[in-house]
Design a protein around this motif. Structure first.
Motif: not given
Length: 150
Positions: A62-73, A119-123
């Protein structure tokens, strides 16, 4: 503070033919620091970059092609590169005015604090080297570029 972020398939920073920072897919972020910026501003910018949704959600039809994730996800990397030229005023004349950029000594300290916080928020964080003559190599994915300001 300004950040020019690019969704990339890969990116690296080289200094004197030595790779100092490299990511596979993820975000290449050029960071410009202004006179009024502080650690609080830097932390808000990192939080915004890490949660800015510029990756597609391929798992949910249902979200194909949509900008829906951040770099972490998306499981991507974050490559941070200091770039004072983002702070240039270009509205008058034919030469950029860098008067709004933070002084180099203060900017180096704040940029290092920004890196430490990231670096403390994301490895998966890589960096260039403040003040160095860097060669940045990237493959922009999309292309997708966004100018974030705080």
């Amino acid at each position: 503070m300004k950040a020019l972020i690019q969704r990339v398939r890969r990116a690296s920073v080289t200094i004197d033919e030595h790779c100092v920072g490299k990511i596979d897919h993820g975000i290449l972020a050029y960071i410009g620091l202004g006179h009024e910026d502080s650690l609080s501003t830097a932390q808000r910018m990192i939080d915004k970059i890490l949660t800015y949704r510029i990756f597609e959600n391929d798992e949910d039809p249902t979200k194909f092609g949509k900008l829906d994730k951040d770099v972490q996800q998306a499981g991507g990397g974050l490559l941070l590169v200091s770039q004072f030229t983002l702070m240039a005023k270009t509205d008058k004349g034919r030469r950029p005015d860098f008067g709004s950029a933070m002084a180099p000594d203060a900017a180096q300290i704040l940029f290092e604090q920004l890196i430490d916080y990231a670096k403390t928020q994301y490895p998966n964080v890589a960096t260039g080297q403040f003040g160095a003559d860097m060669q940045v190599d990237s493959v922009n994915d999309g292309p997708l570029n966004f100018l974030l300001e705080i």
